[in-house]
Structures are given as structure tokens and as C-alpha cells.
Design a protein around this motif. Sequence first.
Motif, short mmCIF file in Angstrom:
data_model
loop_
_atom_site.label_atom_id
_atom_site.label_comp_id
_atom_site.label_asym_id
_atom_site.label_seq_id
_atom_site.Cartn_x
_atom_site.Cartn_y
_atom_site.Cartn_z
N ASP A 176 1.10 13.66 -1.28
CA ASP A 176 1.78 14.22 -0.10
C ASP A 176 0.82 14.37 1.07
O ASP A 176 1.17 14.06 2.22
CB ASP A 176 2.39 15.58 -0.44
CG ASP A 176 3.48 15.52 -1.48
OD1 ASP A 176 4.15 14.47 -1.58
OD2 ASP A 176 3.66 16.53 -2.20
N ILE A 177 -0.36 14.89 0.78
CA ILE A 177 -1.37 15.08 1.84
C ILE A 177 -1.78 13.75 2.43
O ILE A 177 -1.93 13.62 3.65
CB ILE A 177 -2.61 15.82 1.28
CG1 ILE A 177 -2.24 17.22 0.77
CG2 ILE A 177 -3.70 15.91 2.34
CD1 ILE A 177 -1.73 18.16 1.82
N ALA A 178 -1.94 12.75 1.58
CA ALA A 178 -2.31 11.41 2.05
C ALA A 178 -1.26 10.86 3.00
O ALA A 178 -1.57 10.30 4.06
CB ALA A 178 -2.50 10.47 0.86
N ALA A 179 0.02 11.05 2.64
CA ALA A 179 1.11 10.57 3.50
C ALA A 179 1.12 11.34 4.82
O ALA A 179 1.34 10.75 5.89
CB ALA A 179 2.44 10.73 2.77
N LEU A 180 0.88 12.63 4.74
CA LEU A 180 0.88 13.47 5.94
C LEU A 180 -0.19 13.02 6.93
O LEU A 180 0.02 13.00 8.14
CB LEU A 180 0.65 14.93 5.54
CG LEU A 180 0.59 15.96 6.66
CD1 LEU A 180 1.96 16.11 7.32
CD2 LEU A 180 0.13 17.31 6.12
N LEU A 181 -1.37 12.68 6.39
CA LEU A 181 -2.50 12.32 7.24
C LEU A 181 -2.65 10.81 7.45
O LEU A 181 -3.57 10.37 8.16
CB LEU A 181 -3.80 12.88 6.64
CG LEU A 181 -3.85 14.40 6.49
CD1 LEU A 181 -5.16 14.82 5.85
CD2 LEU A 181 -3.67 15.10 7.83
N SER A 182 -1.78 10.05 6.80
CA SER A 182 -1.81 8.57 6.91
C SER A 182 -3.15 8.01 6.47
O SER A 182 -3.78 7.18 7.16
CB SER A 182 -1.50 8.14 8.35
OG SER A 182 -0.22 8.58 8.74
N ILE A 183 -3.62 8.47 5.31
CA ILE A 183 -4.85 7.95 4.72
C ILE A 183 -4.60 7.65 3.25
O ILE A 183 -3.64 8.15 2.66
CB ILE A 183 -6.02 8.97 4.85
CG1 ILE A 183 -5.66 10.29 4.13
CG2 ILE A 183 -6.37 9.21 6.30
CD1 ILE A 183 -6.79 11.30 4.12
#
Length: 217
Positions: A176-183
Amino acid sequence: MNPEPKSKHSELPLVAVITGDIINSQAIKSEIDWNSELQRLLSDFGNSPKDWQVYRGDSFQLVCYQPENALRIALKLKAGLKQHKELDVRMAIGIGSIEHHREQVLQSSGEAFVNSGRKFDSLKKQTLALKSPWQEFDESINLLINLALLTIDNWPETSAEVVLARLEHPEATQKDIAALLSIPQSRVSERLSRAGYGPIMDAEEYYRERIKERLSL
């Protein structure tokens, strides 16, 4: 050994007051609107001017009505500002009673405000410290904070960004965090590890449990 006091005003509720300022604000030459960034972060923790205020351009004061949340809030403010390369913040957490809660927090008064202000005035190279009615508590918590600052003060922008996202979305997965930050997801784990997130949050949990113990006495 005499028991440590709860507060000078034990009949009054205990709060935490965070006093802080932007480090080297006058030297920041970039186009970063750090004043707006600071106010955006503070707005997550209450309403201005009763709960928080920015004053003298680069200083602020915030009341935290649940003292056990104070260290996490300070970490959020640190991470939020350190997302920008030239920004950092110095803060003092004061715990104690609040005697007069005015419509403007800067006009409020009480033990928590005194503790926060005095600790802030005593800061030298430290960028975060705490003062409460309990000396032994302060010694142990400030030792943990000092150790954590060895890492926190050196967070690069990428680490601060991931730490802030993790703090703001505690139930989110790394995916989820990766998707939020686009990384990539692997970057999330890597940056959290580099930021010392696990040990730092262990220290935050230790603070949280110890302050709850004090408040329950």
C-alpha cells in the motif's frame, strides 16, 4: 525513597505541549514554502489557534491532550519536514498540567507549558527532548531519544517520506505504501530499514507504555 509526584496540580488533567522551531529557517534559500508545510502538518493534530499556533514566523506550539501520543506526533513532524532536503525542526515536549486553556494556545498556561518552554530553551545540539514532572522518567526517555536522533537527524528525504507515510497509515501494508508513493515495494522496506524505523518505533512504544503507567498512578 519518596514516590515521584504525578503533577504539581494532580487534580488537573495532564497534557503534553510541544514547542518547536524550524532550524536555520533564515538560511533556507529554496522555493520551499515551509511555513505552509508546517501548518499543514500541525493541522492534523487540532485547530488553530486553540490547539496550535505558529508564531515569530518559524516557531510553533502544540497541545497534545493525550500525552502518550506526543512522541509519535514529534516523529511525524520530523518526518514531514525532513521530506525536504533543507528542512529540519527542533522540538521540546513538556508534560504536566494545563491550568488556563485560552482561545489562543500561546496565551494558555500551566506546568506543561513551563516544562516545554524550559526544555526548549535548554536545547543545544539536540533536536528533540522531553521534560516531565518525573526526573527518573525523563532520564530514561531522553536517553532513548538521544540514541534515536543519531539516525533521525540524518534521515535523507526519501527515508523521511516513507517514515511519514508509515506513521500516517499505520494499518497499510508495504504494498500500500509503495502504491501511495509510486515506488517499488522493495524500496519501502529498504528505506524503512535505513531510517531505523523498527528500533525507533520500539522506543516510541516504550515511551507510550511508560507514560501510561505514570498517568494511571
